[in-house]
Scaffold this active site. Structure first.
Site, mmCIF file in Angstrom:
data_model
loop_
_atom_site.group_PDB
_atom_site.id
_atom_site.type_symbol
_atom_site.label_atom_id
_atom_site.label_comp_id
_atom_site.label_asym_id
_atom_site.label_seq_id
_atom_site.Cartn_x
_atom_site.Cartn_y
_atom_site.Cartn_z
ATOM 1 N N LYS A 177 26.837 37.465 34.689
ATOM 2 C CA LYS A 177 26.505 36.300 35.203
ATOM 3 C C LYS A 177 26.051 35.268 34.252
ATOM 4 O O LYS A 177 26.161 34.025 34.660
ATOM 5 C CB LYS A 177 25.448 36.674 36.150
ATOM 6 C CG LYS A 177 23.880 36.841 35.659
ATOM 7 C CD LYS A 177 22.888 37.206 36.415
ATOM 8 C CE LYS A 177 21.462 37.461 35.781
ATOM 9 N NZ LYS A 177 21.213 36.584 34.779
ATOM 10 N N THR A 178 25.391 35.525 33.185
ATOM 11 C CA THR A 178 25.224 34.541 32.057
ATOM 12 C C THR A 178 26.315 33.597 31.672
ATOM 13 O O THR A 178 26.421 32.641 31.322
ATOM 14 C CB THR A 178 24.374 35.318 30.959
ATOM 15 O OG1 THR A 178 23.232 35.892 31.471
ATOM 16 C CG2 THR A 178 23.971 34.482 29.974
ATOM 17 N N GLN A 211 18.089 43.098 42.703
ATOM 18 C CA GLN A 211 17.114 43.055 41.644
ATOM 19 C C GLN A 211 16.123 42.055 41.955
ATOM 20 O O GLN A 211 15.557 41.839 41.017
ATOM 21 C CB GLN A 211 18.021 42.598 40.394
ATOM 22 C CG GLN A 211 19.237 43.537 40.079
ATOM 23 C CD GLN A 211 19.803 43.224 38.657
ATOM 24 O OE1 GLN A 211 19.225 43.207 37.745
ATOM 25 N NE2 GLN A 211 21.048 42.689 39.028
ATOM 26 N N ASP A 269 19.218 30.166 37.586
ATOM 27 C CA ASP A 269 19.577 31.606 37.237
ATOM 28 C C ASP A 269 18.487 32.352 37.984
ATOM 29 O O ASP A 269 17.370 31.815 38.191
ATOM 30 C CB ASP A 269 19.397 31.928 35.678
ATOM 31 C CG ASP A 269 19.789 33.243 35.293
ATOM 32 O OD1 ASP A 269 20.634 33.772 36.024
ATOM 33 O OD2 ASP A 269 19.652 33.428 34.100
ATOM 34 N N GLU A 270 18.807 33.798 38.340
ATOM 35 C CA GLU A 270 18.036 34.671 39.017
ATOM 36 C C GLU A 270 17.185 33.940 40.010
ATOM 37 O O GLU A 270 15.986 33.991 40.321
ATOM 38 C CB GLU A 270 16.543 35.213 37.836
ATOM 39 C CG GLU A 270 17.642 35.733 36.634
ATOM 40 C CD GLU A 270 17.909 37.071 36.809
ATOM 41 O OE1 GLU A 270 17.999 37.371 37.560
ATOM 42 O OE2 GLU A 270 18.243 37.853 35.696
ATOM 43 N N ARG A 325 19.962 49.489 33.870
ATOM 44 C CA ARG A 325 19.904 48.973 32.540
ATOM 45 C C ARG A 325 20.684 50.047 31.546
ATOM 46 O O ARG A 325 20.617 49.421 30.263
ATOM 47 C CB ARG A 325 18.265 49.329 31.862
ATOM 48 C CG ARG A 325 17.207 48.384 32.558
ATOM 49 C CD ARG A 325 17.720 46.934 33.004
ATOM 50 N NE ARG A 325 18.243 46.778 34.073
ATOM 51 C CZ ARG A 325 19.174 45.536 34.507
ATOM 52 N NH1 ARG A 325 19.444 44.704 33.446
ATOM 53 N NH2 ARG A 325 19.743 45.705 35.596
#
Length: 773
Positions: A32-33, A255, A224-225, A613
């Site tokens: 996504k980044t 998330q 973002d997020e 993670r």
């Protein structure tokens, strides 16, 4: 445009989408980044001015990394013109420009949590309230939640339900504390973190011309997020994007784990209702983890009812199955984790930085730390005491804050008599009363002592005047100096450096070194600001950078250490080897988060975040017994373990034996009187024969034998070869050398010098010692 070739089809689609609202649902590890970064770069290459783009992130670190990647594509000079950063840093910048319309100076101070709590504690004390009922941390948390929900002081008193709820909680004066806190912050020219959002909302709501200016400027907005935004952040984004609706949000509802600090998952779930003709894109290919990890995570999150539709997959290798380990106690759990890390390091020649240990609560780190220390494995705890929260650093920063904003009363109270200059608490109390009476700051009162009737002697008056003149001299110097030059001068002129130098103790030396490190950091900051187009490298910029830094923004340097952190702090990070410890009911999921389905689903999302993670190998560990509040309690494996499809799990400690547990305290029945036992005799009058167990029963008995040891006498056979000089290994204390043996029989003891420096006397019938030579 070559950079577009680095994207897969799913990533390329939202990057090429120019106009209108779009939502990118991005699974864990799906890039996504990269999508956000390349979308911004593509917009700029399509002719969109960098000044018209606003990108909001949740950490400064993420913003810096994205801006660096964009600069590589479009060039440094253009990348510098982007408004990109955290919500708090961007809106602090906006308030520096237009906060004067709300009555705030452009050089307002930003209070951190500790500053806010100190001020609230002072207010509670001044009001004469019971500090055991009005606990300042709880009050600060409640005020914070009010602000994030846009409940101002006025709105609070207009809401009878809130007022009644605090009255029922025996805190009827909470509203008065809230009002006084807001008034004191305003008088001090200060905002706390929550004010940066609340006041931005106020500014955009009360001044349409300001809203229009920023709507016209920020024609393309990227967030973002988005699943982590709270109500206050949501409204700002909604207001700024309302005119052009060129808004791109990226997030993953799976998330969303920050409801405890106000994050509202409905912001992302309802995004399509908030904007017209929303284009939805899904990033479902995971580039981070193995198939086993991705599929296990999918099997977990599928148990949540409220979620956006997506199926995360990966083309990576199958990878090893998730390893599940059961320990008897939390101490044994720590030893397993340390031993496993050590073994993986040795076998695969891996550095410490490849490993992370994640836990639900900070208190769980103790057993892990103990075990890692015994194995000499270096580690770093994330979320510990920040460098900027250390006393000596706060002292220097308080002087610097006072230079920028002399109305900052929390900074002034902290350093007015440090180093000692003969200004006592009685004088400070009188200054505070006078400041409240005249509705002025304490510094203004000190600067006008000749005009105010204040009962202080001439000596104290002179000391106050000297202090004021010193701060004013710093302010004059600040007009033409960068942050480093001024900070170094302040550290010497105030006597702080001399104070710690005179100390002479190891603690004093350490504090000197910390101040030196602070100055080094300021120098580095000043040099870095030279690269930015609109930066000056002055004190205001440095203090804002420090105040808005998040824990995960801290540079860990090149230290090769195992990472220990709560799962909340691990979000956004990745490690080849991840150990998720404490997988037990009432711990994970937390006992405090199982009252409603929404709370339980957030706990499940938290587990999903933890598992994703891991890149190569994930370990899940749990203990059968764990100490809580000094008592050893029985623990039950987490329900989340059962939710993972068993084909993705390798059980390192299969439950092939049954450990006898009495469910009733046998002491309540007293002793058995064997004389009254009814003997059953065979009909022919011969004594009964012992029943011979069959082979299957024997096998069961052999398995049970270790578990059926007498509970009253936990003994180990004493090795006859144990003698002074022998090298031994102890499961808890590590390697050591026997110094002497004393006593006989059950009282036999060994005095052992362990490698860690401890000398301990161990009762041999209990000690689990292994002779290693």
């Amino acid at each position: 445009m070559e950079f577009l070739n680095e994207l897969n089809d799913a990533q390329r689609a939202p990057v090429l989408h120019k106009e209108g609202a779009l939502m990118v649902i991005a699974g864990a590890g799906s890039g996504k980044t990269r999508v956000l970064t390349y979308r911004i770069a593509h917009l700029m290459q399509q002719g969109v001015d960098a000044f018209n783009i606003l990108a909001l992130t949740f950490t400064n670190k993420a913003a810096r990394e994205m801006k660096k990647r964009i600069a590589h594509i479009v060039g440094d000079s253009e990348a510098k013109n982007l408004w990109m950063g955290t919500f708090h840093s961007i809106f602090a910048r906006l308030l520096r420009y237009d906060g004067d319309k709300l009555g705030y100076p452009s050089n307002f101070t930003i209070y951190d949590t500790q500053d806010s709590q100190r001020l609230i504690a002072s207010i509670i004390k001044e009001m004469g309230l019971d500090k055991d009922i009005y606990k300042y941390k709880q009050i600060q948390n409640r005020i914070s939640s009010f602000k994030n929900s846009l409940i101002t002081v006025k709105a609070y008193f207009q809401n009878p339900e809130l007022v009644e709820a605090d009255a029922m909680a025996k805190r009827p004066r909470l509203g008065d504390i809230y009002k006084e806190y807001v008034d004191r912050c305003f008088k001090a020219g200060a905002m706390d973190f929550d004010d940066l959002l609340l006041r931005t909302n106020e500014l955009l709501s009360r001044f349409p011309e300001v809203l229009f200016k920023y709507q016209d400027r920020f024609r393309y907005i990227l967030v973002d997020e988005y699943q982590d935004t709270n109500h206050s952040q949501y409204l700002i984004v909604k207001a700024l994007s309302d005119r052009y609706q060129n808004i791109c949000v990226v997030g993953d509802d799976a998330q969303s784990i920050y409801s405890f600090r106000g994050a509202n998952i409905s912001n992302i779930l309802n995004f399509q209702r908030d904007y017209d003709n929303v284009a939805v894109y899904r990033l479902e290919q995971n580039y981070r983890s193995t198939k086993n990890i991705v599929n296990a995570a999918n099997s977990i999150i599928s148990n949540n009812k409220h979620q956006l539709e997506k199926v995360v997959w990966t083309a990576n290798d199958e990878g090893p199955r998730i390893k599940l380990h059961r320990s008897v106690t939390d101490a044994e759990e720590g030893r397993f984790v340390a031993g496993s890390i050590f073994e993986n390091k040795m076998q695969k020649q891996l550095p410490n930085g490849k490993f992370a240990v994640l836990y639900r609560t900070n208190s769980q780190s103790r057993a892990i730390e103990d075990a890692l220390r015994k194995k000499d494995i270096p580690y770093r705890i994330f979320g510990g005491l920040s460098f900027y929260q250390r006393k000596e650093i706060k002292d220097v920063l308080s002087y610097l804050r006072l230079v920028i904003n002399p109305k900052d009363e929390e900074a002034l109270k902290r350093i007015i008599n440090f180093p000692t200059r003969g200004i006592g608490q009685t004088t400070i109390d009188r200054l505070t009363v006078a400041a409240n009476h005249y509705q002025r700051s304490i510094f203004e009162v000190m600067d006008n002592l000749d005009k105010i009737d204040l009962k202080i002697n001439s000596g104290t008056r002179r000391k106050l005047e000297d202090f004021v003149n010193m701060i004013k001299s710093f302010q004059i110097m600040n007009e033409n100096s960068d942050a480093f030059t001024l900070a170094e001068h302040v550290a010497r002129k105030t006597g702080i450096l001399l104070e710690f130098k005179k100390d002479g103790t190891p603690e004093g030396v350490a504090r000197m070194e910390n101040i030196e490190e602070l100055l080094n950091g300021i120098k580095d900051f000043v040099e870095g600001q030279k690269e930015l187009a609109d930066a000056k490298g002055d004190l205001t910029e440095f203090l804002e950078d420090v105040a808005l830094a998040t824990d995960m923004d801290k540079d860990t340097g090149d230290e090769d250490r195992v990472a220990l952190m709560t799962i909340h702090l691990a979000k956004g990070l990745e490690f080849p080897y991840v150990y998720i410890v404490g997988m037990e009911e009432d711990l994970f999921p937390s006992a405090m988060s199982m009252n409603t389905r929404s709370e339980l689903e957030e706990e499940r999302r938290l587990f999903y975040v933890a598992l994703t993670r891991a890149e190569e190998q994930a370990y899940l560990t749990y203990a059968q017994n764990r100490y809580r509040w000094g008592k050893l309690i029985d623990a039950e494996p987490s329900r989340f373990i059962e939710e993972i499809d068993e084909k993705f799990i390798e059980n390192l400690t299969p439950a092939d034996t049954y450990k006898f547990r009495s469910f009733v305290n046998t002491d309540i029945f007293g002793e058995v009187d064997k004389s009254k036992l009814r003997q059953s005799k065979p009909s022919n009058g011969t004594p009964p024969k012992a029943l011979k167990p069959n082979e299957q029963q024997l096998r069961k008995l052999r398995k049970l034998k270790p578990q059926l040891a007498s509970p009253t006498k936990n003994t180990n056979p004493v090795d006859p070869n144990l003698a002074p000089g022998a090298l031994v290994n102890h499961t808890r204390f590590g390697r050591g050398k026997v110094l002497k043996i004393e006593g006989v029989g059950d009282d036999k003891k060994a005095e052992i010098q362990f490698e860690k420096g401890d000398v301990k006397k161990l009762l041999l019938r209990f000690a689990r010692l292994e002779i290693i030579n």
